[in-house]
Design a protein around this motif. Structure first.
Motif, mmCIF file in Angstrom:
data_model
loop_
_atom_site.group_PDB
_atom_site.id
_atom_site.type_symbol
_atom_site.label_atom_id
_atom_site.label_comp_id
_atom_site.label_asym_id
_atom_site.label_seq_id
_atom_site.Cartn_x
_atom_site.Cartn_y
_atom_site.Cartn_z
ATOM 1 N N PRO A 152 -28.565 14.407 28.250
ATOM 2 C CA PRO A 152 -27.121 14.629 28.103
ATOM 3 C C PRO A 152 -26.424 13.465 27.426
ATOM 4 O O PRO A 152 -26.917 12.330 27.429
ATOM 5 C CB PRO A 152 -26.648 14.785 29.547
ATOM 6 C CG PRO A 152 -27.666 14.053 30.364
ATOM 7 C CD PRO A 152 -28.971 14.256 29.646
ATOM 8 N N ASP A 153 -25.275 13.776 26.838
ATOM 9 C CA ASP A 153 -24.484 12.712 26.223
ATOM 10 C C ASP A 153 -23.878 11.837 27.312
ATOM 11 O O ASP A 153 -23.713 12.265 28.457
ATOM 12 C CB ASP A 153 -23.399 13.308 25.323
ATOM 13 C CG ASP A 153 -22.323 14.026 26.111
ATOM 14 O OD1 ASP A 153 -21.393 13.346 26.575
ATOM 15 O OD2 ASP A 153 -22.413 15.251 26.271
ATOM 16 N N PRO A 154 -23.551 10.593 26.997
ATOM 17 C CA PRO A 154 -23.090 9.656 28.031
ATOM 18 C C PRO A 154 -21.664 9.891 28.486
ATOM 19 O O PRO A 154 -21.234 9.268 29.455
ATOM 20 C CB PRO A 154 -23.240 8.290 27.352
ATOM 21 C CG PRO A 154 -23.110 8.574 25.897
ATOM 22 C CD PRO A 154 -23.730 9.933 25.691
ATOM 23 N N VAL A 155 -20.922 10.771 27.827
ATOM 24 C CA VAL A 155 -19.510 10.916 28.187
ATOM 25 C C VAL A 155 -19.320 11.472 29.597
ATOM 26 O O VAL A 155 -18.637 10.840 30.393
ATOM 27 C CB VAL A 155 -18.766 11.730 27.102
ATOM 28 C CG1 VAL A 155 -17.323 12.002 27.531
ATOM 29 C CG2 VAL A 155 -18.803 10.975 25.782
ATOM 30 N N PRO A 156 -19.882 12.587 30.068
ATOM 31 C CA PRO A 156 -20.514 13.660 29.300
ATOM 32 C C PRO A 156 -19.501 14.760 28.992
ATOM 33 O O PRO A 156 -18.428 14.810 29.582
ATOM 34 C CB PRO A 156 -21.565 14.178 30.282
ATOM 35 C CG PRO A 156 -20.905 14.018 31.624
ATOM 36 C CD PRO A 156 -20.024 12.783 31.529
ATOM 37 N N CYS A 157 -19.873 15.654 28.059
ATOM 38 C CA CYS A 157 -19.027 16.821 27.806
ATOM 39 C C CYS A 157 -19.138 17.772 28.989
ATOM 40 O O CYS A 157 -19.976 17.598 29.882
ATOM 41 C CB CYS A 157 -19.455 17.515 26.515
ATOM 42 S SG CYS A 157 -21.012 18.441 26.634
ATOM 43 N N ARG B 110 -23.251 14.215 21.149
ATOM 44 C CA ARG B 110 -23.682 12.861 21.499
ATOM 45 C C ARG B 110 -24.952 12.845 22.345
ATOM 46 O O ARG B 110 -25.319 11.802 22.895
ATOM 47 C CB ARG B 110 -22.557 12.136 22.235
ATOM 48 C CG ARG B 110 -21.303 11.966 21.379
ATOM 49 C CD ARG B 110 -20.204 11.249 22.145
ATOM 50 N NE ARG B 110 -18.956 11.225 21.382
ATOM 51 C CZ ARG B 110 -17.801 10.771 21.853
ATOM 52 N NH1 ARG B 110 -17.736 10.295 23.090
ATOM 53 N NH2 ARG B 110 -16.717 10.795 21.108
ATOM 54 N N TYR B 111 -25.601 13.972 22.469
ATOM 55 C CA TYR B 111 -26.872 14.040 23.185
ATOM 56 C C TYR B 111 -27.925 13.200 22.450
ATOM 57 O O TYR B 111 -27.761 12.833 21.279
ATOM 58 C CB TYR B 111 -27.337 15.495 23.277
ATOM 59 C CG TYR B 111 -27.533 16.143 21.928
ATOM 60 C CD1 TYR B 111 -28.718 15.986 21.216
ATOM 61 C CD2 TYR B 111 -26.528 16.906 21.347
ATOM 62 C CE1 TYR B 111 -28.891 16.544 19.965
ATOM 63 C CE2 TYR B 111 -26.685 17.480 20.100
ATOM 64 C CZ TYR B 111 -27.873 17.300 19.411
ATOM 65 O OH TYR B 111 -28.036 17.859 18.174
ATOM 66 N N SER B 112 -29.028 12.944 23.121
ATOM 67 C CA SER B 112 -30.196 12.318 22.501
ATOM 68 C C SER B 112 -31.399 13.214 22.770
ATOM 69 O O SER B 112 -31.380 14.046 23.674
ATOM 70 C CB SER B 112 -30.427 10.902 23.052
ATOM 71 O OG SER B 112 -30.476 10.915 24.468
#
Length: 350
Positions: A92-97, A112-114
């Motif tokens: 998951p992205d660090p924000v996350p969405c 922003r995922y990896s």
């Protein structure tokens, strides 16, 4: 250990390098790799057209289609040494969405995922790798030779889930499915269609080699020739499009029976233009209550669905889907197309 590495953005940078053995954190599994699969995304990365190295580095360990055996598992992880496992690709992205916050990492909304072996995280193309237990999925022991199909099967499991969710907006009792494309995604989509008891049809360009035999081995019908004619004759309730070829995509959009679902899984190349009658396409979709959905990637839930589907499949059929196995020392050969290739796998063992 040896690892398959590449410098993203640089054609010809693929090589096998000696890297330090990884040291798992207290909560990670240590896994000894058995094999990794090769797909179109890997080829794009090797060609220098795609991919991102981890921050602060210029090289990426390749490989997102994984299979390995657990060497060490922390207490309480749910895994034990000797377990056969595959690693989930996306994080998951660090924000996350909102989607990532709800565990739907495959539906990330801000990009922003990896991804292991693709975007900013080393992949599974190393003889040893570490993975968090929540991103590992266990396979049945009898799948040791074919469990590397887990990742593409997870993509297909998600596609089928999307079809059934969209179809479930009203009464939905499909009888026939047409899969366009008999590559690994298309063939696994046909497998899952057959497991659902549907009348399965597969359309592809080639009329010889392993693909027709693999389709017929599922009890499904194999078609070649004019796509629009085949689609009209089959009149499928569901189309799973697995080529990304512009003409097939367009033919699929209006090719289902009334109240049909089209799931697009193939990624089309940009810049190739063809003329279309957009009004007719719109009219057909609206007046027939049709639905079109795109589907890519997978989350842990889909990997578990894939593990169940592979466990229920004929292992001999799955083994025939893997048409070529290449040792790690000659990994570059796995990226050279051969006429009868369906699925190519790199053997990570010494």
């Amino acid at each position: 250990m040896h690892a398959l590495t590449v410098q993203p953005g640089r054609h010809g940078s693929l090589n096998v390098r000696q890297l330090p053995d990884p040291s798992p954190s207290g909560q990670e599994l240590l896994v000894r790799a058995l094999s990794v699969g090769v797909c179109g995304t890997d080829r794009e990365i090797v060609d220098g057209a795609y991919g991102w190295a981890p921050p602060g580095r210029d090289r990426l360990v390749l490989g997102h289609e994984s299979l390995g055996r657990v060497e060490h598992a922390p207490p309480g992880s749910g895994f034990s040494a000797g377990d056969l496992v595959a690693g989930v690709v996306r994080r998951p992205d660090p924000v996350p969405c909102g989607a990532c916050a709800h565990g739907e990492i495959d539906m990330c909304r801000n990009g922003r995922y990896s991804e292991r072996g693709i975007k900013e995280l080393d992949g599974y193309g190393a003889q040893l790798w570490c993975v968090e237990p929540e991103y590992a999925v266990k396979l049945q022991p009898h799948l040791q030779t074919v469990g590397v199909l887990m990742e593409p099967a997870s993509v297909v499991a998600k596609a089928w889930e999307q079809v059934e969710r969209v179809g479930g907006r009203s009464w939905f009792e499909p009888q026939r499915v047409l899969v366009t494309g008999a590559g690994p995604i298309g063939l696994l989509a046909a497998l899952l269609g057959a497991q659902r008891g549907l009348d399965v049809h597969v359309l592809d360009r080639v009329d010889s080699g392993p693909k027709p035999l693999l389709v017929r081995g599922l009890g499904a019908a194999y078609h070649t020739g004019d796509a629009e004619k085949v689609i009209e004759e089959v009149c499928p309730d569901i189309i799973i499009e697995a080529t990304g070829a512009n003409a097939l995509v367009l033919a699929s959009l209006t090719g289902t029976a009334s109240y049909g679902v089209v799931c697009l899984t193939g990624v089309s190349p940009a810049g190739r233009r063809i003329g279309v009658d957009a009004g007719s396409i719109n009219r057909e979709i609206v007046l027939q209550n049709d639905a079109v959905v795109g589907s890519v990637n997978a989350n842990q839930h889909h990997f578990r669905q894939a593990a169940d589907a592979l466990a229920a499949a004929d292992r001999n059929w799955l083994e025939r889907l893997i048409t070529r196995r290449v040792p790690l020392a000659h990994a570059a050969e796995a990226f050279e197309d051969q006429p009868d290739d369906v699925k190519v796998v790199i053997d990570m063992r010494d």
